[in-house]
Design a protein around this motif. Structure first.
Motif, PDB file in Angstrom:
ATOM      1  N   GLU A 267      85.020  49.420 -46.718  1.00 58.45           N
ATOM      2  CA  GLU A 267      86.233  49.211 -45.939  1.00 58.45           C
ATOM      3  C   GLU A 267      87.344  50.176 -46.367  1.00 58.45           C
ATOM      4  OE1 GLU A 267      87.182  45.069 -46.199  1.00 58.45           O
ATOM      5  OE2 GLU A 267      85.611  44.511 -44.778  1.00 58.45           O
ATOM      6  N   GLY A 268      86.952  51.441 -46.561  1.00 61.34           N
ATOM      7  CA  GLY A 268      87.926  52.463 -46.880  1.00 61.34           C
ATOM      8  C   GLY A 268      88.336  52.549 -48.333  1.00 61.34           C
ATOM      9  N   ARG A 269      87.812  51.658 -49.165  1.00 57.88           N
ATOM     10  CA  ARG A 269      88.168  51.658 -50.585  1.00 57.88           C
ATOM     11  C   ARG A 269      87.042  52.239 -51.421  1.00 57.88           C
ATOM     12  NH1 ARG A 269      88.761  46.301 -52.781  1.00 57.88           N
ATOM     13  NH2 ARG A 269      87.368  45.572 -51.126  1.00 57.88           N
ATOM     14  N   SER A 270      87.398  52.965 -52.465  1.00 56.73           N
ATOM     15  CA  SER A 270      86.418  53.455 -53.420  1.00 56.73           C
ATOM     16  C   SER A 270      86.293  52.439 -54.552  1.00 56.73           C
ATOM     17  CB  SER A 270      86.856  54.815 -53.981  1.00 56.73           C
ATOM     18  OG  SER A 270      85.905  55.271 -54.928  1.00 56.73           O
ATOM     19  N   ILE A 271      85.069  52.032 -54.839  1.00 58.33           N
ATOM     20  CA  ILE A 271      84.828  50.976 -55.831  1.00 58.33           C
ATOM     21  C   ILE A 271      83.793  51.477 -56.827  1.00 58.33           C
ATOM     22  CG2 ILE A 271      83.958  48.628 -56.192  1.00 58.33           C
ATOM     23  CD1 ILE A 271      84.985  48.010 -53.352  1.00 58.33           C
ATOM     24  N   ASP A 272      84.106  51.375 -58.109  1.00 58.96           N
ATOM     25  CA  ASP A 272      83.162  51.757 -59.164  1.00 58.96           C
ATOM     26  C   ASP A 272      82.184  50.628 -59.425  1.00 58.96           C
ATOM     27  OD1 ASP A 272      84.355  54.209 -59.498  1.00 58.96           O
ATOM     28  OD2 ASP A 272      85.678  53.532 -61.113  1.00 58.96           O
ATOM     29  N   ARG A 294      92.690  47.018 -58.435  1.00 54.59           N
ATOM     30  CA  ARG A 294      93.809  46.283 -57.852  1.00 54.59           C
ATOM     31  C   ARG A 294      94.785  47.246 -57.214  1.00 54.59           C
ATOM     32  NH1 ARG A 294      94.805  40.933 -59.883  1.00 54.59           N
ATOM     33  NH2 ARG A 294      96.975  41.246 -59.264  1.00 54.59           N
ATOM     34  N   ALA A 295      95.205  46.914 -55.990  1.00 56.49           N
ATOM     35  CA  ALA A 295      96.187  47.756 -55.307  1.00 56.49           C
ATOM     36  C   ALA A 295      97.598  47.453 -55.813  1.00 56.49           C
ATOM     37  CB  ALA A 295      96.115  47.536 -53.800  1.00 56.49           C
TER      38      ALA A 295
END
Length: 569
Positions: A267-272, A294-295
Motif C-alpha cells: 500500500e505504498g509503504r516500504s516495510i523491512d 511508524r509515520a
C-alpha cells in the motif's frame, strides 16, 4: 393446457439437466402453482429474474431463495452468519472483484482450491473471472445475498482515513525467480495475501509451520500467536520457495538454517522484513519478522505508565549522564520505550547516536548505526567508535555480552546519558545480571540512574469489552477486602473490530526502580533484598501496575495473569 402455459413450459424444463428454480420451489411446497404462475407472468412482462419477483411478492424470503438456488445448482448452502471466514483465503480476491460478483473465498479446500460463496451460482462469466483472478481451483457454494455483502465488508476492513484495501501485496523489490516452484502463481498469491494480512493486523512475526499433512500459518498479533490459515501439504515446497525468494535465500539448499533481510512494499509503504528458515522433521519452517515503521512520533503518553512511574522515568532520562536500563523478556516493548525516550530527548542541543540490531524505527535528527557482524560492526566495536564521536545521548539496543556491558557503564560514568536494554525478569534481577557480567557493583551504584522492568499486556477492545461485578475470589486477588464497595471489572468478548479476540492494541506494565539512597548501598546484594528495599522506597511493582490496569478497565484480570505469570495480580 392453455390455462397454465408457463407452468407447462416449466414442466418441460424439468427434463433438462438441472431443474428450474420454480420447479425446485414448487416441488418442495414452498410456493403454490398459482404463486408460481403469477411470478412467471411478471418475469415475462418485465424481463426480471424469477427469484426477485417471488421475493417482491412475499412468496419467499431471501434465505429461502438462496437455499433453493443452491439446490437447483447442486451446490452446498453456507450460512455466513455462523460460518468462520478465513481472512487469508478472502485476501486472495481483490475487494473490487468480490463486490462486483458478490463472491467471497472463505476457506481452502483440497490440495489447491478455495471454497468461494456466491449469491448467484448461474453467473458463469463471473465464475470464470473468479477462477482467473484467484489462480487456484474454485469450488462454489451459495449464500444469501445480504449476508454475503456483510461478510465481504467484514473480510476487507478499513480504518478511518485509510485507502481501500485491494487484498493484493505489492511485489517485493526483488526479481522473481524464473522457473521452478518459486514461480507457482497460487503460492505467490497466497504468500502475498498472508503477509499483507499480517501487516494490516499489526503482526510482528508470521510463522509458516510444516506439519505432516498441512502447513499451518500463524502470526504473533499483540504478543499472542493466532492461526491465520492452513495450506495444503502439496503447496509447501512452492510456499517455502516463494518466501526464500523474497529474502534472496538459496532455494536449492534445504538442510541448513538460513536467514536474511529484505524490503517489501505494501500500500505504498516500504516495510523491512527478516526471513529465517530452519529445517524441521516435516520440512522447512519459515519465520518472517515484520518491522513496522511508524509515520508519527512515538510519545511517552502512549506507553500507559502510571503517573508515579512516568515521573521517575522522565526524571532519570533528563539527567545529563548515567544509564537508564529497560529490562524484560523478548517482545516486552523494551526498544519501544527507549524510542519514546529518544523522542523526548531529541532536540538541537543534544547529539544523539544509537547502535541497534536492527534499526526498527527511523528517527529524524538521530544518528543510527545498525549491527553488521559480517562487516565487523558489533555492539562493542561500534560503541567504542561512537564514544569518540562526542555524543550526548547514546542508545545501545541491547547489552548482550560482558564487553558491551562494561563499555556502556563506563560511558555512563564519563558524562554520557546511556539508554539500553537487558534481558532480566525484573528490575532488581538486572543489577544481579550486570554483576554476573563482570561489571563492578560500585560502578553500577554510581552510574545507573534507574532500571525499568516491563511487560506488554493486551488492551481490552473498547467496542465490545463486557462489564461485570468482581466475585469474592477476584476481589481477593486484587487485594480488596470485604468492606470495599462493589467493583466493576471488564472481560474480553469479541467483535468485528478486534477480529473476535476481545483485545485490540497493547499497554505496558512497568516497575521503575530508581537507584538512590539505600539502594545504592545494596547494589551487589541478592536481588530479593534489593527488590524488597525498592518496594520499601516506594517502587510500584509489575503486579501492582497490572492491578491498576485491571481496576481502570484497560485490561482483563485473565490477561494480567497471563502476562505476569503469577496466580495473584
Amino acid at each position: 393446457m392453455d390455462e397454465y402455459p408457463n407452468v407447462l413450459r416449466l414442466q418441460v424444463a424439468q427434463h433438462n439437466r438441472r431443474p428450474s428454480l420454480g420447479a425446485v420451489l414448487r416441488d418442495e411446497g414452498t410456493i403454490t402453482v398459482e404463486e408460481l404462475e403469477r411470478a412467471l407472468a411478471e418475469v415475462e412482462s418485465r424481463g426480471v429474474r424469477l427469484g426477485e419477483v417471488l421475493v417482491e411478492q412475499g412468496s419467499i424470503n431471501r434465505r429461502t431463495l438462496a437455499v433453493a438456488l443452491a439446490k437447483q445448482a447442486d451446490l452446498p448452502f453456507v450460512d455466513l452468519d455462523t460460518a468462520e471466514i478465513d481472512r487469508t483465503a478472502a485476501s486472495l480476491l481483490p475487494e473490487q472483484l468480490a463486490r462486483k460478483h458478490t463472491a467471497l473465498p472463505i476457506r481452502f479446500v483440497g490440495e489447491d482450491a478455495v471454497l468461494v460463496v456466491v449469491a448467484d451460482p448461474t453467473d458463469l462469466v463471473g465464475s470464470d473471472q473468479l477462477l482467473l483472478a484467484l489462480g487456484l481451483g474454485v469450488e462454489l457454494a451459495v449464500a444469501e445475498g445480504d449476508s454475503l455483502e456483510e461478510a465481504i465488508t467484514r473480510a476487507y476492513p478499513k480504518e478511518a482515513g485509510d485507502f481501500e484495501r485491494t487484498g493484493a501485496f505489492e511485489e517485493p523489490l526483488l526479481e522473481q525467480i524464473a522457473g521452478g516452484a518459486g514461480t507457482n502463481a497460487p503460492a505467490i498469491k497466497l504468500v502475498n495475501a498472508i503477509i499483507a494480512l499480517a501487516i494490516d493486523e499489526g503482526a510482528s512475526d508470521v510463522h509458516f509451520e510444516p506439519q505432516a499433512r498441512e502447513v499451518i500459518v500463524r502470526a504473533r498479533i499483540d504478543g499472542v500467536m493466532r492461526q491465520l490459515t492452513s495450506a495444503p501439504k502439496p503447496m509447501q515446497a512452492a510456499l517455502t520457495s516463494r518466501l526464500k525468494a523474497m529474502g534472496e535465500l538459496d532455494i536449492a539448499e534445504t538442510h541448513v538454517p538460513q536467514n536474511s533481510r529484505a524490503s517489501v512494499r505494501h500500500e505504498g509503504r516500504s516495510i523491512d522484513i527478516r526471513v529465517a528458515v530452519l529445517p524441521t522433521t516435516h520440512g522447512e519452517h519459515v519465520a518472517v519478522r515484520i518491522l513496522h515503521q511508524r509515520a508519527e512520533k512515538l510519545s511517552l503518553d502512549e506507553l500507559g505508565m502510571s503517573a508515579a512511574s512516568r515521573e521517575a522515568f522522565e526524571r532519570a532520562i533528563q539527567q545529563p549522564y548515567g544509564a537508564v536500563i529497560v529490562c524484560g523478556p523478548t517482545g516486552s516493548g523494551k526498544t519501544t520505550t527507549l524510542y519514546a525516550a529518544l523522542e523526548r530527548l531529541n532536540d538541537r542541543e543534544r547529539a544523539i547516536m544509537t547502535i541497534e540490531d536492527p534499526v526498527e524505527f527511523q528517527v529524524p535528527g538521530v544518528n543510527q548505526v545498525e549491527v553488521d557482524v559480517k562487516a565487523g560492526i558489533t555492539f562493542a566495536r561500534a560503541l567504542r567508535t561512537i564514544l569518540r564521536s562526542d555524543p550526548d545521548v547514546l542508545m545501545v539496543g541491547e547489552v548482550r555480552d560482558d564487553e558491551t556491558a562494561r563499555i556502556a557503564v563506563q560511558a555512563a560514568m564519563t558524562g554520557h546519558l546511556v539508554l539500553t536494554t537487558l534481558h532480566a525478569h525484573n528490575a532488581a534481577a538486572s543489577v544481579e545480571r550486570l554483576v554476573h557480567m563482570g561489571v563492578d557493583p560500585s560502578l553500577i551504584a554510581s552510574s545507573v540512574n534507574c532500571i525499568v522492568a516491563q511487560r506488554l499486556a493486551r488492551r481490552l477492545c473498547d467496542e465490545c469489552r463486557e462489564g461485570y461485578h468482581a466475585d469474592q475470589l477476584e476481589r481477593a486477588q486484587l487485594g480488596l477486602d470485604a468492606s470495599h464497595p462493589d467493583v466493576e471489572l471488564y472481560r474480553a468478548r469479541g467483535c468485528v473490530t478486534c477480529s473476535n479476540t476481545g483485545y485490540r492494541g497493547r499497554v505496558a506494565l512497568c516497575e521503575v526502580m530508581t537507584i538512590q539512597g539505600k539502594l545504592r548501598r545494596l547494589v551487589g546484594a541478592a536481588s530479593e533484598e534489593l527488590f524488597a528495599a525498592a518496594v520499601e522506597q516506594g517502587m510500584t511493582t509489575l503486579r501492582e501496575d497490572g492491578r491498576r490496569l485491571v481496576l481502570e478497565g484497560v485490561c482483563s484480570l485473565d490477561e494480567i495473569r497471563r502476562v505476569t505469570g503469577d496466580r495473584l495480580v
